[in-house]
Scaffold this motif. Sequence first.
Motif, short mmCIF file in Angstrom:
data_model
loop_
_atom_site.label_atom_id
_atom_site.label_comp_id
_atom_site.label_asym_id
_atom_site.label_seq_id
_atom_site.Cartn_x
_atom_site.Cartn_y
_atom_site.Cartn_z
N ARG A 204 -62.12 21.93 -9.03
CA ARG A 204 -61.62 22.17 -7.69
C ARG A 204 -62.13 21.06 -6.77
N GLU A 205 -61.23 20.53 -5.93
CA GLU A 205 -61.62 19.46 -5.02
C GLU A 205 -62.23 20.04 -3.76
N GLN A 206 -63.42 19.57 -3.45
CA GLN A 206 -64.11 20.00 -2.23
C GLN A 206 -64.26 18.81 -1.29
N GLY A 207 -64.33 19.12 -0.02
CA GLY A 207 -64.50 18.07 0.96
C GLY A 207 -64.70 18.63 2.35
N LEU A 208 -64.72 17.76 3.33
CA LEU A 208 -64.88 18.19 4.72
C LEU A 208 -63.52 18.61 5.26
N MET A 209 -63.43 19.85 5.73
CA MET A 209 -62.23 20.33 6.41
C MET A 209 -62.41 20.03 7.89
N LEU A 210 -61.41 19.35 8.46
CA LEU A 210 -61.49 18.87 9.84
C LEU A 210 -60.26 19.30 10.61
N ALA A 211 -60.32 19.28 11.91
CA ALA A 211 -59.17 19.65 12.74
C ALA A 211 -57.96 18.78 12.38
N ALA A 212 -56.79 19.35 12.51
CA ALA A 212 -55.56 18.64 12.16
C ALA A 212 -55.50 17.27 12.85
N GLY A 213 -55.21 16.26 12.05
CA GLY A 213 -55.13 14.91 12.60
C GLY A 213 -56.47 14.22 12.75
N ASN A 214 -57.57 14.93 12.50
CA ASN A 214 -58.92 14.38 12.61
C ASN A 214 -59.12 13.67 13.95
N PRO A 215 -58.96 14.41 15.06
CA PRO A 215 -59.02 13.78 16.39
C PRO A 215 -60.38 13.17 16.71
N THR A 267 -66.44 32.73 3.20
CA THR A 267 -65.37 32.25 2.32
C THR A 267 -64.85 30.92 2.84
N HIS A 268 -64.14 30.21 1.95
CA HIS A 268 -63.50 28.95 2.35
C HIS A 268 -62.46 29.21 3.44
N GLN A 269 -61.72 30.30 3.30
CA GLN A 269 -60.70 30.62 4.29
C GLN A 269 -61.32 30.87 5.66
N ALA A 270 -62.46 31.57 5.68
CA ALA A 270 -63.10 31.86 6.96
C ALA A 270 -63.57 30.58 7.64
N VAL A 271 -64.12 29.65 6.87
CA VAL A 271 -64.54 28.37 7.43
C VAL A 271 -63.33 27.62 7.98
N ALA A 272 -62.25 27.60 7.21
CA ALA A 272 -61.03 26.92 7.66
C ALA A 272 -60.48 27.55 8.93
N ALA A 273 -60.52 28.87 9.02
CA ALA A 273 -60.00 29.56 10.20
C ALA A 273 -60.80 29.23 11.44
N VAL A 274 -62.12 29.14 11.30
CA VAL A 274 -62.98 28.80 12.45
C VAL A 274 -62.62 27.41 12.97
N ILE A 275 -62.39 26.47 12.05
CA ILE A 275 -62.03 25.11 12.46
C ILE A 275 -60.63 25.08 13.09
N ALA A 276 -59.72 25.84 12.49
CA ALA A 276 -58.33 25.87 13.00
C ALA A 276 -58.25 26.43 14.42
N GLY A 278 -60.51 25.97 16.65
CA GLY A 278 -61.20 25.07 17.56
C GLY A 278 -62.63 25.45 17.85
N ALA A 279 -63.16 26.47 17.14
CA ALA A 279 -64.53 26.89 17.37
C ALA A 279 -65.54 26.00 16.66
N ALA A 280 -65.08 25.17 15.73
CA ALA A 280 -65.95 24.22 15.04
C ALA A 280 -65.11 23.00 14.70
N ASP A 281 -65.79 21.90 14.39
CA ASP A 281 -65.09 20.65 14.10
C ASP A 281 -65.03 20.32 12.62
N ALA A 282 -65.97 20.84 11.83
CA ALA A 282 -66.03 20.46 10.42
C ALA A 282 -66.71 21.55 9.60
N GLY A 283 -66.36 21.58 8.32
CA GLY A 283 -67.01 22.49 7.38
C GLY A 283 -66.65 22.06 5.97
N LEU A 284 -67.56 22.25 5.03
CA LEU A 284 -67.31 21.90 3.64
C LEU A 284 -66.54 23.03 2.96
#
Length: 341
Positions: A204-215, A267-276, A278-284
């Motif tokens: 499975r590929e892991q990495g930094l999940m960032l806001a869309a477009g990496n502003p 969960t990965h989904q919860a981390v992604a949701a927080v970033i989506a 706008g409550a956080a900028d990044a998460g693995l």
Amino acid sequence: MTEPANERPVSVALGLGGLLRVGGRTVAVADALTLLRAVQSAGSVQGVAGALDLSYRAAWERLRSLESGLGRQLVQKTRGHGSALTPFGLSVCNALGDASAGLEAALAREGRAVEARLVALFTEAPRRLAIAASHDLLLMEAVEALGGSEVAVLGSRDAVQRLLDGQVDVAGFHLGAEPLAESGVPFSDLADAATLRVRPVFEREQGLMLAAGNPLGIRAFPDLAGRRFRYVNRQKGSGTRLWFDRLLAEHGLAPAEIQGYGVEEFTHQAVAAVIATGAADAGLGARSAAERFGLHFLSIGWETYYLAASAALPPETLDGLIAAVAARAERSPGYKAPPRA
């Protein structure tokens, strides 16, 4: 009226067995431990008789037989004070008790596996499988589609420990890019255990999940340091958290340098949701979670996801689950088949 076989509950409880040989005499270990513990607990032969559902005479005969087998006095009877183990008897009781405690988790684990086989024989239907697993979207989808299983979502460390303690049938876990044998307990306990099957299921590929477009223009892992970016972490004991902490060490960074290091999701989904939101900028996290939430993804590397179970569990049970998950991984971005051994 005889109860139909398919309605009888089936349970298995394995215990300490074996024989203790002293010279030419042989003593059953389980019987010896039961008697010695009964004396220690009851404090009288009468109490031993009651605890073991024996007559007073039968209790004394069993104690004398045990003493004869070991060739030493085990019980000291004192007028007005009942009975107690002699120092020798107490030492034997402690030695056997420690052995029993040391094997308790392994016996519970193997008991679950044997029970799964017997339930299928008596009821002609498999017992519901208990799974403890680090969160993965494909695994959860495959388990739901197959049915017949209950999943507890835990960190990788806790999932493996539950399997080792005999609380579940299967554990799902990952370790970042670190080899299994070099990952420390409890993972290293799986590496050479003949009584366990450990199978790689997918990479499975892991990495930094960032806001869309990496502003914010995050380009590499060290960019997270300082107070500029808000990070959202995974919980302690999760495979992703373990990998993140290793990455910090590899880059010479301290947790205190990461704003939001103590903010945790499960969960990965919860981390992604927080970033989506706008409550956080990044998460693995996994690429699959980033894509589901339309996030930018900065790849860190690939890791292997494993399933582990007792070797006594019916092979088709684990193999069927692995096949179902692997089939989904073949057609999903961010996943690939594990390397062949």
